[in-house]
Design a protein around this motif. Structure first.
Motif, PDB file in Angstrom:
ATOM      1  N   ALA A 165      29.924  26.410  45.614  1.00 25.11           N
ATOM      2  CA  ALA A 165      31.017  27.161  44.610  1.00 25.11           C
ATOM      3  C   ALA A 165      30.585  28.133  43.495  1.00 25.11           C
ATOM      4  O   ALA A 165      30.809  29.254  43.575  1.00 25.11           O
ATOM      5  CB  ALA A 165      32.497  26.850  44.278  1.00 25.11           C
ATOM      6  N   LYS A 166      29.302  27.502  42.810  1.00 25.84           N
ATOM      7  CA  LYS A 166      29.280  27.639  41.609  1.00 25.84           C
ATOM      8  C   LYS A 166      27.336  28.588  42.112  1.00 25.84           C
ATOM      9  O   LYS A 166      26.546  29.565  41.118  1.00 25.84           O
ATOM     10  CB  LYS A 166      28.356  26.519  40.827  1.00 25.84           C
ATOM     11  N   GLY A 167      27.622  29.046  43.234  1.00 21.62           N
ATOM     12  CA  GLY A 167      26.464  29.736  44.009  1.00 21.62           C
ATOM     13  C   GLY A 167      25.356  28.425  44.179  1.00 21.62           C
ATOM     14  O   GLY A 167      23.804  29.580  44.206  1.00 21.62           O
ATOM     15  N   LEU A 168      25.281  27.081  44.050  1.00 28.26           N
ATOM     16  CA  LEU A 168      23.755  26.522  44.523  1.00 28.26           C
ATOM     17  C   LEU A 168      24.081  26.219  45.384  1.00 28.26           C
ATOM     18  O   LEU A 168      24.383  26.542  46.567  1.00 28.26           O
ATOM     19  CB  LEU A 168      23.901  25.647  43.379  1.00 28.26           C
ATOM     20  N   PRO A 185      14.430  24.028  41.279  1.00 33.39           N
ATOM     21  CA  PRO A 185      13.898  24.321  40.012  1.00 33.39           C
ATOM     22  C   PRO A 185      14.682  25.723  38.636  1.00 33.39           C
ATOM     23  O   PRO A 185      15.313  24.963  38.087  1.00 33.39           O
ATOM     24  CB  PRO A 185      12.664  24.177  39.636  1.00 33.39           C
ATOM     25  N   ALA A 186      14.972  26.316  39.843  1.00 32.73           N
ATOM     26  CA  ALA A 186      15.110  27.645  39.023  1.00 32.73           C
ATOM     27  C   ALA A 186      17.396  27.876  39.413  1.00 32.73           C
ATOM     28  O   ALA A 186      17.724  28.623  39.032  1.00 32.73           O
ATOM     29  CB  ALA A 186      14.540  29.455  39.768  1.00 32.73           C
TER      30      ALA A 186
END
Length: 604
Positions: A165-168, A185-186
């Motif tokens: 949900a956080k775009g990860l 990492p980014a």
């Protein structure tokens, strides 16, 4: 991994005979740099030393869940040793290494140990299933370990959903589609060349060049057709990551040997569907407008299953396009007779309900008779020509094509439109060179496309000099034909070329007794807000009078006949025996067939 380290046959020993068991759930946990197996070895060695067990056998297993251990070959072997009275105790570092009760059916395996007086030593604690306390303690502990596993899986799933949900991306890279990678990492997604160039080219071929055949698009970009169909539906290329599926937590699959397998995928409940933007709008691979147009085309293909054969192959003009008045699809049947050049002599269009494979299954009351293919093809061509000769229709289609390629709508000045179109051609040529360097397409395909770009540039310049630059000539062959009207349509050399144009113009054409009674325009062909044609783009249009209209009945003199092609009334001597066309029309059709055969042989 399964190994027998010590075996002492059937000799009697005063010490308890033990089987050491070390198990990890995944193959990764068995790696040397992980401490799963080594920790268990140390623990079971301590137990054996303290209890003075006689080790009969040691099992080391990886990639097997505790819920499926007794279904594995190693688990079955342990039960055989128990039934044969070859072991007295099973030594594990903790009870969950032997069993996790996820299903009540697993108690039957513990029953085998109980019946054969095999005890379990878990971390130095004895569990004797034959005693009341051992029965209760081991049973409850096995249930608790199974419950802990289910609770852990639920917590892991909730944590992963929160990250999604956080775009990860909490999952493995294998879950990402072609051309998309996740920089862990980014903490961000990014597109990867040259793979993303293949996907962009596939979207462009379907949107700009009008290709509708997944296999042909896949061949040009180097992606398998089934994979391509899924990629073109994936919104991540428009910057949005959709999570519509999930693994079923209630069902588990195992591979051979009870090794870990993937749980089946199911649709997510509506309250668990996740859609999150993972690429900024200025970085997405495909624009929103292009993505939506391609989705409309995909829906159209899925609904009508239209396929256009490449040039050089046998093509029936109406197959996949014609529908009967009863609603069934029209099929093509051919005679077994062939001409001297190997081409089948005659063909017919037939309602699916009367096709031999479905005749008894459908039992329809359709009265549509077989229609000679030549006659129906003429009607289809005349119907298409009536659209191509309509200047308002041509202008609406070309205007929509210009809006697609530019990303904007509305009129443009002649000079500005010409300059922009020429600039677009330059960019396409540069993209073509980039695709060749990246290995997306081969050199032969690149030469063909470069020649096409050169032809478009020449046609654009010619139109500009003739004062037609306010409607630039787009990429698609349909637009080229529209620019030339019915003359360009008649000049098309093969049935495959005409079929490709028809497939771009219409989604379906409904016929009754050899005449067209309704049609539906292809999605995205004309802008929905067009004042004249816009309202007709989403619905089936029923003609007030079937096409072609019947000619006023006129008396045919004796020994004369009316040609079904040119409609002229001629003497019987102007017809071959048994033919409805006059000799002149028949020769024209034979010449066309001959040219198609030459093209087919040249292509092969």
């Amino acid at each position: 991994m399964f190994s027998i380290l010590t075996e002492l046959g059937g000799q009697a020993h005063p010490r308890l005979r033990a089987l050491r068991l070390h198990r990890v759930s995944t193959a990764d946990q068995a790696a040397d740099d992980r401490g799963g197996l080594e920790r268990q070895r140390i623990e079971t060695s301590r137990i054996v030393r303290d209890k003075d067990y006689l080790v009969v056998e040691t099992q080391e297993i990886s990639d097997v869940s505790g819920t499926a251990f007794f279904e594995s070959p190693e688990g079955e072997h342990l039960l055989q040793l128990a039934r044969a009275k070859s072991i007295d105790v099973v030594v594990v570092s903790e009870l969950s290494r032997l069993v996790r009760i996820e299903s009540l059916s697993a108690f039957v395996y513990l029953g085998v140990l109980q019946e054969n007086n095999v005890i379990v030593d878990a971390g130095g604690v004895h569990y004797d299933f034959a005693s009341d306390s051992g029965f209760l303690g081991a049973g409850v502990l096995a249930l608790v370990s199974g419950w802990e596993r289910r609770a852990a899986l639920a917590r892991i799933s909730q944590a992963k959903n929160a990250l999604r949900a956080k775009g990860l991306c909490p999952s493995s890279p294998i879950t990402l589609p072609l051309g998309v990678v996740y920089d862990r990492p980014a903490g961000r997604f990014r597109y990867e060349e040259p793979s993303i160039l293949k996907v962009k080219e596939a979207f462009r071929l379907m949107d700009e060049e009008g290709l509708r055949n997944y296999s042909e698009i896949g061949r040009q970009v180097g992606i398998a057709a089934p994979t391509l169909r899924n990629l073109l539906r994936n919104r991540i290329y428009a910057g949005i990551r959709d999570y519509l599926k999930m693994r079923d937590p209630k069902r588990k699959r195992t591979r051979a040997g009870a090794r870990q397998g993937d749980r089946p995928k199911i649709d997510r409940p509506k309250d668990q569907v996740i859609s999150v933007r993972v690429f900024p709008m200025d970085e997405q691979a495909v624009s929103d407008d292009r993505f939506e147009r391609v989705q409309a085309i995909i829906r159209e293909i899925s609904e009508h299953q239209r396929h256009v054969n490449p040039n050089g192959k046998v093509t029936n003009l109406g197959s996949g396009l014609l529908y009967c008045s009863c609603g069934e699809r029209i099929y093509t049947v051919t005679s077994s007779r062939r001409t001297k050049d190997g081409v089948k002599a005659r063909g017919y269009y037939l309602c699916r309900s009367k096709y031999y494979l479905f005749r008894k299954k459908l039992q329809s009351s359709c009265t549509q008779a077989m229609i000679p293919k030549e006659r129906m093809d003429e009607v289809i061509e005349l119907f298409a020509a009536s659209f191509l000769e309509n200047p308002e229709f041509a202008k609406a289609v070309l205007s929509q094509a210009e809006s697609k390629s530019s990303g904007t709508a509305g009129p443009r000045s002649s000079v500005a439109g010409l300059e922009k179109r020429l600039a677009d051609l330059e960019r396409r040529e540069q993209r073509l060179l980039d695709a060749v360097e990246a290995g997306v397409i081969d050199l032969a395909q690149a030469k063909v496309r470069k020649a096409r770009i050169a032809a478009e540039r020449e046609a654009l310049t010619a139109n500009s000099s003739a004062g037609l630059s306010e409607i630039p000539v787009p990429v698609d062959n349909l637009h080229v034909v529209l620019s030339g009207g019915s003359t360009a349509w008649k000049a098309l050399a093969t049935t495959a070329d005409r079929k490709a144009i028809l497939s771009r113009m219409f989604t379906s054409i409904q016929i009754m007794k050899g005449r067209i009674i309704s049609y539906r325009l292809a999605s995205g062909l004309i802008a929905s807000d067009h004042p004249v044609w816009g309202p007709l783009t989403d619905d089936i249009i029923t003609l007030e009078e079937p096409f072609p209209p019947k000619e006023p009945s006129a008396e045919v003199p004796e020994h004369h006949r009316r040609c079904t092609a040119c409609r002229q009334v001629l003497h019987e001597s102007a017809f071959y025996r048994g033919r409805a066309r006059c000799i002149g029309c028949f020769k024209i059709e034979n010449q066309r067939r001959y040219q198609e055969t030459k093209v087919a042989k040249k292509g092969s």
